[in-house]
Write a protein that holds these residues in place. Sequence first.
Motif, short mmCIF file in Angstrom:
data_model
loop_
_atom_site.label_atom_id
_atom_site.label_comp_id
_atom_site.label_asym_id
_atom_site.label_seq_id
_atom_site.Cartn_x
_atom_site.Cartn_y
_atom_site.Cartn_z
N SER A 1 0.81 -1.21 0.00
CA SER A 1 0.00 0.00 0.00
C SER A 1 0.84 1.27 0.00
N PHE A 2 2.13 1.16 0.31
CA PHE A 2 3.03 2.32 0.29
C PHE A 2 3.92 2.32 -0.94
N GLN A 3 3.53 1.55 -1.97
CA GLN A 3 4.34 1.46 -3.17
C GLN A 3 3.53 1.87 -4.40
N ASN A 4 4.25 2.33 -5.40
CA ASN A 4 3.66 2.55 -6.72
C ASN A 4 3.94 1.28 -7.53
N LEU A 5 2.95 0.41 -7.61
CA LEU A 5 3.15 -0.92 -8.19
C LEU A 5 2.14 -1.15 -9.30
N ASN A 6 2.65 -1.28 -10.53
CA ASN A 6 1.81 -1.66 -11.65
C ASN A 6 2.55 -2.70 -12.49
N MET A 7 2.11 -2.93 -13.72
CA MET A 7 2.72 -3.99 -14.52
C MET A 7 4.18 -3.70 -14.83
N ARG A 8 4.54 -2.43 -15.02
CA ARG A 8 5.95 -2.12 -15.34
C ARG A 8 6.85 -2.51 -14.18
N GLN A 9 6.44 -2.18 -12.96
CA GLN A 9 7.26 -2.53 -11.80
C GLN A 9 7.31 -4.04 -11.59
N LEU A 10 6.19 -4.73 -11.87
CA LEU A 10 6.19 -6.18 -11.72
C LEU A 10 7.13 -6.85 -12.71
N TYR B 1 -2.83 6.61 -0.19
CA TYR B 1 -3.88 6.93 0.78
C TYR B 1 -4.42 8.34 0.55
N GLN B 2 -3.56 9.28 0.22
CA GLN B 2 -4.02 10.64 -0.04
C GLN B 2 -4.93 10.68 -1.26
N GLY C 1 -8.96 11.42 -0.91
CA GLY C 1 -9.39 12.63 -1.61
C GLY C 1 -10.32 12.36 -2.77
N SER C 2 -10.65 11.10 -3.01
CA SER C 2 -11.51 10.74 -4.13
C SER C 2 -12.96 10.65 -3.67
N SER C 3 -13.85 11.28 -4.42
CA SER C 3 -15.28 11.18 -4.10
C SER C 3 -15.81 9.78 -4.36
N ASP C 4 -15.20 9.05 -5.30
CA ASP C 4 -15.65 7.69 -5.59
C ASP C 4 -15.50 6.79 -4.38
N PHE C 5 -14.38 6.93 -3.65
CA PHE C 5 -14.16 6.09 -2.47
C PHE C 5 -15.23 6.32 -1.42
N TRP C 6 -15.56 7.57 -1.14
CA TRP C 6 -16.56 7.86 -0.11
C TRP C 6 -17.95 7.46 -0.57
N ARG C 7 -18.21 7.55 -1.88
CA ARG C 7 -19.50 7.10 -2.40
C ARG C 7 -19.65 5.59 -2.24
N VAL C 8 -18.59 4.86 -2.55
CA VAL C 8 -18.61 3.40 -2.40
C VAL C 8 -18.69 3.02 -0.93
N THR C 9 -18.02 3.77 -0.06
CA THR C 9 -18.07 3.48 1.38
C THR C 9 -19.49 3.64 1.92
N GLY C 10 -20.15 4.74 1.58
CA GLY C 10 -21.53 4.92 2.01
C GLY C 10 -22.45 3.84 1.46
N ARG C 11 -22.24 3.47 0.20
CA ARG C 11 -23.04 2.41 -0.40
C ARG C 11 -22.81 1.08 0.31
N ALA D 1 -4.21 -2.36 -2.62
CA ALA D 1 -3.79 -2.75 -1.27
C ALA D 1 -4.19 -1.70 -0.25
N ALA D 2 -4.04 -0.42 -0.60
CA ALA D 2 -4.42 0.66 0.32
C ALA D 2 -5.93 0.64 0.58
N ILE D 3 -6.73 0.42 -0.48
CA ILE D 3 -8.18 0.37 -0.30
C ILE D 3 -8.58 -0.80 0.60
N SER D 4 -7.91 -1.94 0.44
CA SER D 4 -8.24 -3.10 1.26
C SER D 4 -7.93 -2.85 2.73
#
Length: 325
Positions: A62-71, A84-85, A89-99, A296-299
Amino acid sequence: MTVQTERPPSGPTEVLTTLEGPGEPPARGRAAALAPYLLLLPPVAVTVLFLGWPMVKNALLSFQNLNMRQLIQHLTEWNGVDNYQEILGSSDFWRVTGRSIAFTGVNVVLIMVLGTLVGLLLARLGRRMRVTLLIGLVLAWAMPVIAATTVYQWLFAARFGVVNWVLDKAGFHSMAEYNWTGSQLSTFFVITVLIVWQSIPFVAINLYAATTTIPKELYEAASLDGAGAWKSFTSVTLPYLRPFLFATVFLEVIWVFKAFAQVFAINQGGPDRLTEILPVYAFVEGVGNQHYGMGAAISLLTILILLGMTSYYLRIVLKQGEDEL
């Protein structure tokens, strides 16, 4: 004539010395003290290995920038708390959380109400009907999640589904080819019916087992005092079942909140990602969009939210356990 009598040992230390002989260490006492810890060691080791270590790895991701290139290049790019920031700061996350919280609340209320009614029904049925109903509940409970989800997909299929066929034959001809996964509310309706159907057996069977521990003398005393069915339930049954109900709500909140398989298998969080709950959102952002550090951060945030939701009930359950001791 003076008769000398041997003074018996006056304390547990002297008794132990008498039994083991002078100068021998109390090995048996130490072994008995260590026995509980030795018995706990294997399950604790397995838990740390299969649960603790993945949690640590997930926290590091969760503290890494990990995508296919890094893998592919085996790179480790630490980005601190950027994931985490961005999430917070994303409205989508809070919308999904409320849902997710609303989805969990609706399902848990339905599960507890219907499961309690079925459990009380089991307590009042005759032997044959009780055994028949118990067999049906156990079969529904034992069905694998994906198998049950596949059955519900067939039941609510638009063209060849049983539900649409029954509604059409009942006179609701507009429902002949209704697409149950075409809108947010209808998709959530199908998922809710599935989850409630899967969860009722656990609540009903355990509540029925709890009712068998209530002394019959209490019901007889309530009847002599002129109490009806409702008064007997509120004054006798409910107080005995209250600890069970609190513990079951705690377990059902956890089970429903992490209901990934049902939501994803029905419509993969669609349509237009309107039925995503937090576990599905973490999977789509992490694996689907190949932002593994973000997933990972969302989980981890999902776990923290779940702990916050269940902390009140956990305190109640623990307090009840202390009171019983």
